[in-house]
Design a protein around this motif. Structure first.
Motif, PDB file in Angstrom:
ATOM      1  N   SER B 288       0.846  -1.177   0.000  1.00 54.28           N
ATOM      2  CA  SER B 288       0.000   0.000   0.000  1.00 54.28           C
ATOM      3  C   SER B 288       0.891   1.239   0.000  1.00 54.28           C
ATOM      4  O   SER B 288       2.002   1.223   0.499  1.00 54.28           O
ATOM      5  N   ASP B 289       0.384   2.305  -0.610  1.00 52.39           N
ATOM      6  CA  ASP B 289       1.222   3.472  -0.870  1.00 52.39           C
ATOM      7  C   ASP B 289       1.904   4.081   0.341  1.00 52.39           C
ATOM      8  O   ASP B 289       3.103   4.225   0.395  1.00 52.39           O
ATOM      9  N   ASP B 290       1.082   4.479   1.309  1.00 49.16           N
ATOM     10  CA  ASP B 290       1.723   5.232   2.382  1.00 49.16           C
ATOM     11  C   ASP B 290       1.570   4.572   3.739  1.00 49.16           C
ATOM     12  O   ASP B 290       1.269   5.199   4.725  1.00 49.16           O
ATOM     13  N   VAL B 291       1.765   3.274   3.737  1.00 45.13           N
ATOM     14  CA  VAL B 291       1.723   2.597   5.025  1.00 45.13           C
ATOM     15  C   VAL B 291       3.046   2.835   5.720  1.00 45.13           C
ATOM     16  O   VAL B 291       4.097   2.761   5.120  1.00 45.13           O
ATOM     17  N   ASN B 292       2.959   3.145   6.960  1.00 43.01           N
ATOM     18  CA  ASN B 292       4.185   3.240   7.726  1.00 43.01           C
ATOM     19  C   ASN B 292       3.951   2.763   9.136  1.00 43.01           C
ATOM     20  O   ASN B 292       4.572   3.209  10.083  1.00 43.01           O
ATOM     21  N   HIS B 293       2.997   1.876   9.235  1.00 39.74           N
ATOM     22  CA  HIS B 293       2.696   1.325  10.552  1.00 39.74           C
ATOM     23  C   HIS B 293       2.293  -0.129  10.369  1.00 39.74           C
ATOM     24  O   HIS B 293       2.035  -0.571   9.258  1.00 39.74           O
ATOM     25  N   GLU B 294       2.282  -0.832  11.479  1.00 43.80           N
ATOM     26  CA  GLU B 294       1.891  -2.235  11.454  1.00 43.80           C
ATOM     27  C   GLU B 294       0.472  -2.372  10.897  1.00 43.80           C
ATOM     28  O   GLU B 294      -0.471  -1.800  11.429  1.00 43.80           O
ATOM     29  N   LEU B 295       0.341  -3.133   9.794  1.00 45.42           N
ATOM     30  CA  LEU B 295      -0.982  -3.319   9.189  1.00 45.42           C
ATOM     31  C   LEU B 295      -1.832  -4.249  10.039  1.00 45.42           C
ATOM     32  O   LEU B 295      -1.327  -5.223  10.594  1.00 45.42           O
ATOM     33  N   SER B 296      -3.104  -3.953  10.122  1.00 45.43           N
ATOM     34  CA  SER B 296      -3.995  -4.859  10.843  1.00 45.43           C
ATOM     35  C   SER B 296      -4.807  -5.645   9.834  1.00 45.43           C
ATOM     36  O   SER B 296      -4.909  -5.270   8.671  1.00 45.43           O
ATOM     37  N   GLU B 297      -5.382  -6.747  10.300  1.00 43.79           N
ATOM     38  CA  GLU B 297      -6.220  -7.565   9.422  1.00 43.79           C
ATOM     39  C   GLU B 297      -7.364  -6.735   8.859  1.00 43.79           C
ATOM     40  O   GLU B 297      -7.765  -6.890   7.716  1.00 43.79           O
ATOM     41  N   GLU B 298      -7.865  -5.870   9.715  1.00 47.16           N
ATOM     42  CA  GLU B 298      -8.980  -5.018   9.318  1.00 47.16           C
ATOM     43  C   GLU B 298      -8.619  -4.173   8.100  1.00 47.16           C
ATOM     44  O   GLU B 298      -9.371  -4.034   7.148  1.00 47.16           O
ATOM     45  N   GLU B 299      -7.396  -3.631   8.127  1.00 44.69           N
ATOM     46  CA  GLU B 299      -6.967  -2.744   7.049  1.00 44.69           C
ATOM     47  C   GLU B 299      -6.796  -3.462   5.720  1.00 44.69           C
ATOM     48  O   GLU B 299      -6.986  -2.869   4.662  1.00 44.69           O
ATOM     49  N   VAL B 300      -6.350  -4.702   5.766  1.00 52.47           N
ATOM     50  CA  VAL B 300      -6.099  -5.391   4.499  1.00 52.47           C
ATOM     51  C   VAL B 300      -7.350  -6.080   3.963  1.00 52.47           C
ATOM     52  O   VAL B 300      -7.380  -6.483   2.806  1.00 52.47           O
ATOM     53  N   ARG B 301      -8.375  -6.194   4.797  1.00 61.94           N
ATOM     54  CA  ARG B 301      -9.584  -6.873   4.331  1.00 61.94           C
ATOM     55  C   ARG B 301     -10.135  -6.157   3.098  1.00 61.94           C
ATOM     56  O   ARG B 301     -10.237  -4.951   3.051  1.00 61.94           O
ATOM     57  N   ALA B 302     -10.441  -6.931   2.066  1.00 61.74           N
ATOM     58  CA  ALA B 302     -11.012  -6.397   0.836  1.00 61.74           C
ATOM     59  C   ALA B 302     -10.090  -5.396   0.145  1.00 61.74           C
ATOM     60  O   ALA B 302     -10.509  -4.605  -0.680  1.00 61.74           O
ATOM     61  N   ALA B 303      -8.788  -5.462   0.478  1.00 58.25           N
ATOM     62  CA  ALA B 303      -7.829  -4.549  -0.155  1.00 58.25           C
ATOM     63  C   ALA B 303      -7.761  -4.788  -1.657  1.00 58.25           C
ATOM     64  O   ALA B 303      -7.609  -3.856  -2.443  1.00 58.25           O
ATOM     65  N   LYS B 304      -7.901  -6.037  -2.050  1.00 56.90           N
ATOM     66  CA  LYS B 304      -7.819  -6.358  -3.478  1.00 56.90           C
ATOM     67  C   LYS B 304      -8.990  -5.756  -4.238  1.00 56.90           C
ATOM     68  O   LYS B 304      -8.835  -5.233  -5.338  1.00 56.90           O
ATOM     69  N   GLN B 305     -10.189  -5.872  -3.641  1.00 56.21           N
ATOM     70  CA  GLN B 305     -11.371  -5.316  -4.293  1.00 56.21           C
ATOM     71  C   GLN B 305     -11.224  -3.800  -4.460  1.00 56.21           C
ATOM     72  O   GLN B 305     -11.543  -3.247  -5.498  1.00 56.21           O
ATOM     73  N   LYS B 306     -10.658  -3.157  -3.428  1.00 51.93           N
ATOM     74  CA  LYS B 306     -10.440  -1.711  -3.507  1.00 51.93           C
ATOM     75  C   LYS B 306      -9.446  -1.374  -4.610  1.00 51.93           C
ATOM     76  O   LYS B 306      -9.669  -0.472  -5.409  1.00 51.93           O
ATOM     77  N   LEU B 307      -8.358  -2.139  -4.630  1.00 51.52           N
ATOM     78  CA  LEU B 307      -7.322  -1.907  -5.632  1.00 51.52           C
ATOM     79  C   LEU B 307      -7.886  -2.090  -7.047  1.00 51.52           C
ATOM     80  O   LEU B 307      -7.598  -1.321  -7.965  1.00 51.52           O
ATOM     81  N   LEU B 308      -8.711  -3.132  -7.194  1.00 52.16           N
ATOM     82  CA  LEU B 308      -9.322  -3.377  -8.497  1.00 52.16           C
ATOM     83  C   LEU B 308     -10.153  -2.169  -8.931  1.00 52.16           C
ATOM     84  O   LEU B 308     -10.058  -1.704 -10.075  1.00 52.16           O
ATOM     85  N   GLY B 309     -10.957  -1.657  -8.000  1.00 53.38           N
ATOM     86  CA  GLY B 309     -11.775  -0.490  -8.300  1.00 53.38           C
ATOM     87  C   GLY B 309     -10.924   0.696  -8.737  1.00 53.38           C
ATOM     88  O   GLY B 309     -11.196   1.324  -9.760  1.00 53.38           O
ATOM     89  N   GLN B 310      -9.850   0.936  -7.985  1.00 47.97           N
ATOM     90  CA  GLN B 310      -8.942   2.044  -8.317  1.00 47.97           C
ATOM     91  C   GLN B 310      -8.362   1.890  -9.711  1.00 47.97           C
ATOM     92  O   GLN B 310      -8.384   2.810 -10.521  1.00 47.97           O
ATOM     93  N   GLN B 311      -7.849   0.691  -9.974  1.00 49.15           N
ATOM     94  CA  GLN B 311      -7.162   0.494 -11.249  1.00 49.15           C
ATOM     95  C   GLN B 311      -8.126   0.560 -12.419  1.00 49.15           C
ATOM     96  O   GLN B 311      -7.792   1.066 -13.486  1.00 49.15           O
ATOM     97  N   ILE B 312      -9.339   0.036 -12.215  1.00 50.83           N
ATOM     98  CA  ILE B 312     -10.326   0.114 -13.293  1.00 50.83           C
ATOM     99  C   ILE B 312     -10.656   1.569 -13.572  1.00 50.83           C
ATOM    100  O   ILE B 312     -10.654   2.017 -14.725  1.00 50.83           O
ATOM    101  N   GLN B 313     -10.881   2.336 -12.515  1.00 55.42           N
ATOM    102  CA  GLN B 313     -11.230   3.749 -12.704  1.00 55.42           C
ATOM    103  C   GLN B 313     -10.090   4.517 -13.379  1.00 55.42           C
ATOM    104  O   GLN B 313     -10.313   5.318 -14.277  1.00 55.42           O
ATOM    105  N   ASP B 314      -8.840   4.243 -12.933  1.00 52.97           N
ATOM    106  CA  ASP B 314      -7.682   4.914 -13.546  1.00 52.97           C
ATOM    107  C   ASP B 314      -7.599   4.611 -15.038  1.00 52.97           C
ATOM    108  O   ASP B 314      -7.331   5.486 -15.850  1.00 52.97           O
TER     109      ASP B 314
END
Lengths: 447, 331
Positions: B288-314
């Motif tokens: 992830s772009d600006d992570v600088n802390h310990e990632l939690s499970e909560e934060e990564v949940r559905a990260a792929k779906q979000k990334l897909l949305g971003q890349q499709i829109q871009d």
């Protein structure tokens, strides 16, 4: 994504145009094309700048790399930048990979696909090392390339299976995708490939750097030798579906090496991880110990990771412990029987191999027709692991009599069967006998 | 290692050596675990194998192998001489990813829409053949829905072997039925039966209209399926009739729904969505772009779906404008 079409011309930074001839492949950051520039064919990597965090900084970094030049000839290094298009898109030229090299991905797959452009159908061609020697040489070359890179103060950042080409006959290595290489401590947005990324990068607490490269290097070496994932065992497979959170857990927060001696919770599973199970039995302990250290202590403490120089020594030793038996069995001496401390015995045909003891190391080198030792093995100041210093050959005039040939450029002093020492200049040879002593200068060797 | 090359006499010595080695190995085992009666039997088997050498080398090899097997099983660290070649690797164990294409083949798709779709899919398959690299076996399953809901093939097919069979359009839009069928097949006992690890599937829906059947209940059922929950969902509306709200309900996010209004757009969008989702699906996490802390499970949940949305829109912002003829006119 601005795709280039065949026949299109791309303006180069310092003048001239590159003409697009075809597509080589696409990756996460862009597409690689084959182009003609100044009458020669080159590979053009053309970026998808939408996926970049900071294209300007990225371009500047490539520019710096071009002017610094590659750390050695083992790198397919960026050569020329293109001009930026009005929207900021750009690319760079590098040399094409020679035909005789195969990609690391194909090596792990054990085959390559060639696609018939007319029908779109694909056929598979096997990809495997033609000798054990070539495989261990490839490992030494990979380690050495990263040693050179790190000594130049740079880190590769996203070390993974897409980053190498290997000649399966010689073990020669070419490192490609050098565009993310950056001075240690800088990062231009690349994270890495899951499975290769260091746990602290997966967890989000570190950016790629020289220390995380070392972790990724250990993964690359493990995959090349053991043909499996060092962190994928029973614990991971039990999850069935590898979601983002299970990946964070198994490759970051709670990564457990499949052969962690103190934690058996993630052992490889028969039927899925057969390669690893088979190969783990074959390799000698000093190789396994280095991987155990990398993937246990080295998980939480980056300073405990094996440094390149240490890997290099380990695999130079492994190369010297290959036995090619005349019955066709080629393997490491650890898989041969040891009737006594000075000899090995082929478990297949019973042939006995004598060994040579060098004064600068504990392990003994098994002797067989065609076995060689290198400059770095007889000269403590040399790092040359590629130049052969001596080879065991058969006397041309007395068939059946074996002896060493001095292929170095120094004269050795050798104890002959008459008990006296003689000078053996480059190009000359001497017989192997029970009382043999070779004095190379600082290092001596005896039977 | 193979005996054939060395002729009969070589084979015989090899076989003798093997049998002898097995004898020794069995004897060793006896030393290590005295009292293990079973091992005595093994040693006897090895003895016998050794005796047979005199008859025919080939037979002895076979028997020796048979005798060696239980010995090797009994002690894992004992090398099986036939299979300790460091070069004899098989492909690395792979994760598997299934890409589900759900394709509307109702009557309204007839003509340019289905024609364009067939062509782009034919071209797409070879292009994404290598997307799994050395880590992932990518498989494709195609479910079409008109009046009837049917799979193109009876099981997901490895992308390297997949051949597109051209679709024909006819009938009404039984999308709800398709959701039910998908949910039934997205199971460890059915289409997602890889013995090894799987990535959550990619599910790509393409439609040009509104479902004819009651899809809501079926979609609710589908949403209970864990594979669907973790899966990467994207939808492509073809022409202006396709209903965005309905598609958003399906993917769970606005960013993963796009619209194609012309044949050119349709081709580009199918490629972008399929390639992007296959890449994200088979490689999963990126930093992830600006992570600088310990990632939690909560934060990564559905990260792929979000990334897909971003890349499709871009990618959509860079698409060429509608090329003249709209998909909704001219049929």
């Amino acid at each position: 994504m601005v795709e280039l079409s065949i026949g299109q011309e791309v303006e180069m930074e310092y003048g001239g145009k590159a003409e697009v001839l075809g597509v080589i492949g696409s990756g996460g950051q862009g597409t690689v094309y084959v182009v003609r520039y100044n009458g020669m064919k080159w590979a053009l990597k053309w970026y998808d700048i939408d996926k970049m965090k900071n294209p300007k900084a990225f371009r500047k970094n490539i520019q710096n790399n071009i002017s610094d030049g590659p750390p050695s000839n083992k790198f397919l290094w960026p050569k020329y930048l293109t001009k930026e298009t009005p929207d900021g898109t750009f690319g760079y030229l590098m040399e094409l990979k020679p035909e005789s090299f195969d990609s690391f991905v194909d090596i792990l797959n054990t085959y390559k696909l060639s696609v018939n452009p007319l029908t779109g159908r694909s056929t598979k061609t096997p990809v495997r090392f033609t000798s054990l020697y070539a495989m261990v040489t490839a490992v030494i070359n990979i380690v050495n390339a990263f040693r050179q890179l790190h000594r130049a103060g740079k880190s590769y950042q996203d070390l993974n299976d897409g980053g190498f080409f290997i000649n399966m006959d010689t073990g020669a290595v070419l490192v490609c995708d050098c565009d993310n290489i950056a001075p240690d401590g800088s990062n231009f947005g690349i994270g890495g490939k899951p499975g290769y990324m260091a746990p602290e990068v997966v967890r989000g607490v570190a950016k790629p750097n020289v220390q995380t490269d070392k972790y990724s290097l250990a993964v690359v070496l493990f995959k090349l030798l053991f043909r499996g994932d060092p962190m994928e065992g029973e614990k991971v497979v039990r999850d069935v579906c590898l979601t983002e959170s299970s990946e964070l857990k198994h490759y970051g927060q709670n990564a457990v090496f499949i052969y962690d001696p103190d934690d058996a919770s993630n052992r490889p599973v028969r039927g899925i991880h057969d390669n690893v199970i088979k190969f783990w039995r074959i390799y000698p302990d000093y190789v396994k110990d280095a991987f155990i250290r990398s993937f246990t202590l080295g998980i939480s403490d980056p300073n405990k990771r094996i440094i390149e120089n240490e890997w290099q020594k380990i695999f130079i030793r492994l190369r010297s412990e290959i036995i090619q038996c005349s019955c066709g069995r080629t393997n490491f001496c650890s898989t041969f029987k040891q009737p006594d401390s000075k000899s090995f015995k082929c478990p297949q045909c019973g042939t006995i191999f004598d060994t040579l003891k060098f004064s600068n190391r504990k392990n003994r080198m098994p002797l067989y027709l065609g076995c060689v030792f290198y400059e770095c093995e007889i000269d403590p100041d040399s790092e040359d692991f590629q130049t052969i210093a001596g080879e065991l050959v058969e006397n041309r005039l007395k068939p059946g009599v074996l002896g060493f040939k001095n292929m170095s450029n120094k004269t050795w002093s050798v104890k002959m069967p008459d008990g006296d020492y003689y000078d053996i200049p480059p190009g000359k040879g001497f017989p192997v006998w029970q009382g043999l002593v070779i004095n190379f200068g600082e290092v001596t060797a005896s039977l | 290692m193979s005996n054939e090359k060395k002729g009969a006499s070589g084979a015989e010595t090899t076989a003798q050596a093997k049998a002898k080695a097995i004898e020794e190995a069995a004897a060793n085992l006896m030393k290590q675990a005295p009292g293990a009666a079973a091992l005595e039997g093994l040693a006897a088997a090895a003895d016998q194998a050794a005796a047979t050498v005199k008859k025919t080398a080939k037979e002895a090899v076979r028997e020796a192998k048979a005798a060696a097997q239980p010995v090797a099983d009994a002690a894992d660290d004992l090398l099986d001489f036939d299979d300790d070649d460091p070069l004899s690797a098989t492909s690395v164990s792979k994760k598997s990813l299934v890409i589900f294409f759900l394709i509307d083949t109702s009557r309204s798709m007839v003509g340019k829409k289905i024609g364009e779709l067939n062509t782009v899919m034919e071209e797409l398959i070879p292009e994404i053949r290598r997307v799994g690299e050395a880590d992932t076996d990518v498989k494709v399953a195609v479910l079409t829905f008109g009046t009837q809901v049917r799979w193109m093939y009876n099981e997901p097919i490895l992308i390297e072997d997949f051949e597109w069979s051209r679709l024909r359009a006819d009938g009404v839009t039984n999308m709800g039925e398709a959701f039910r069928e998908l949910s039934a097949r997205m199971s460890r006992n059915s289409f997602l039966n890889s013995p090894s690890l799987s990535f959550a599937p990619v599910i790509f829906l393409m439609t040009d209209g509104y479902p004819s059947d009651d899809y809501k209940e079926a979609l609710e059922e589908l949403k209970q399926n864990s594979w669907y929950k973790f899966g990467l969902k994207a939808a492509l509306g073809i022409g202006s009739e396709a209903n965005d709200e309905m598609l958003e309900e399906f993917t769970g996010s606005k960013e993963t729904v796009v619209h194609a209004y012309s044949g050119g757009q349709l081709a580009q969008m199918i490629k972008i969505i399929a390639v992007t989702s296959a890449q994200i699906g088979s490689k999963s996490m990126t930093l992830s772009d600006d992570v600088n802390h310990e990632l939690s499970e909560e934060e990564v949940r559905a990260a792929k779906q979000k990334l897909l949305g971003q890349q499709i829109q871009d990618s959509m912002t860079n698409l060429g404008d509608a090329d003249a003829i709209s998909l909704d006119t001219g049929w």
